[in-house]
Design a protein around this motif. Sequence first.
Motif, PDB file in Angstrom:
ATOM      1  N   TYR A   1     -10.773   0.602   5.849  1.00 31.14           N
ATOM      2  CA  TYR A   1     -10.632   1.866   5.136  1.00 31.14           C
ATOM      3  C   TYR A   1     -11.892   2.680   5.413  1.00 31.14           C
TER       4      TYR A   1
ATOM      5  N   GLU B   1      -6.714   4.719  -5.071  1.00 35.13           N
ATOM      6  CA  GLU B   1      -5.288   4.373  -5.093  1.00 35.13           C
ATOM      7  C   GLU B   1      -4.799   4.392  -3.660  1.00 35.13           C
ATOM      8  N   TYR B   2      -4.203   3.268  -3.237  1.00 34.93           N
ATOM      9  CA  TYR B   2      -3.769   3.149  -1.844  1.00 34.93           C
ATOM     10  C   TYR B   2      -2.644   2.128  -1.798  1.00 34.93           C
ATOM     11  N   ASP B   3      -1.459   2.536  -1.379  1.00 35.69           N
ATOM     12  CA  ASP B   3      -0.287   1.661  -1.453  1.00 35.69           C
ATOM     13  C   ASP B   3       0.195   1.121  -0.109  1.00 35.69           C
ATOM     14  N   GLU B   4      -0.667   1.089   0.887  1.00 32.84           N
ATOM     15  CA  GLU B   4      -0.347   0.471   2.174  1.00 32.84           C
ATOM     16  C   GLU B   4      -1.292  -0.702   2.395  1.00 32.84           C
TER      17      GLU B   4
ATOM     18  N   SER C   1      -3.981  -0.376  -5.169  1.00 36.27           N
ATOM     19  CA  SER C   1      -5.350   0.145  -5.205  1.00 36.27           C
ATOM     20  C   SER C   1      -6.278  -0.693  -4.353  1.00 36.27           C
TER      21      SER C   1
ATOM     22  N   GLN D   1      -8.303  -5.183  -1.877  1.00 36.62           N
ATOM     23  CA  GLN D   1      -7.023  -4.516  -2.066  1.00 36.62           C
ATOM     24  C   GLN D   1      -6.182  -5.378  -3.008  1.00 36.62           C
TER      25      GLN D   1
END
Length: 189
Positions: free
Chosen positions: A55, A47-50, A76, A92
Amino acid sequence: MNKIIKHSFEAVSLLTAENGLLSVTIIPAVGQPDWVIPSTLILDLVEYDEYIWTYVWQQQDIAIFHLQPRDITPTSLVILEGNTDVHRFGLQFKGALKSLQVRISDVKDVPLPAEYMPVIEENSEAETAADAILTSDILINTTSYSSFDAKFSESNILSYLFECVEIEGEVYLIPDLDKIAHHLVDLDS
């Protein structure tokens, strides 16, 4: 020049022992059909919102490919296996993954729906969608590429489209993961 090692995945090698079913994962995309990939290629879901370009995953910088425009906040990313650990990359996206078990006979080849084809302007010299991609200004420097197959951009579906398929009445995009991985590695080099 190093020889590019290709995946040796074939549809038959991805079948499970449970009645000849193929395990696939649907990844939501914006402005194109959702992607379908073999579930076995997914190494991790984060989960990643930027909106990011790389990564760090297990102490390795992983290049990121985006399935939504920059103005849409992602939720995500999935890390995908590559030919080598260097060729791993992330996708992403915004939304949730969906897992399916499908029979190969239930997967039908279909053309890319017209609403996703590049628009050819009347005053353009392009005569076909492929010509439109060749003559368009895309986000990466393509001056050194000499063939349509070598051109690549997140913004041009045809540059990484392997095939479209229909599963249970829905159209999905099968991406050319090797092409994406090699492009991202080349950009990172």
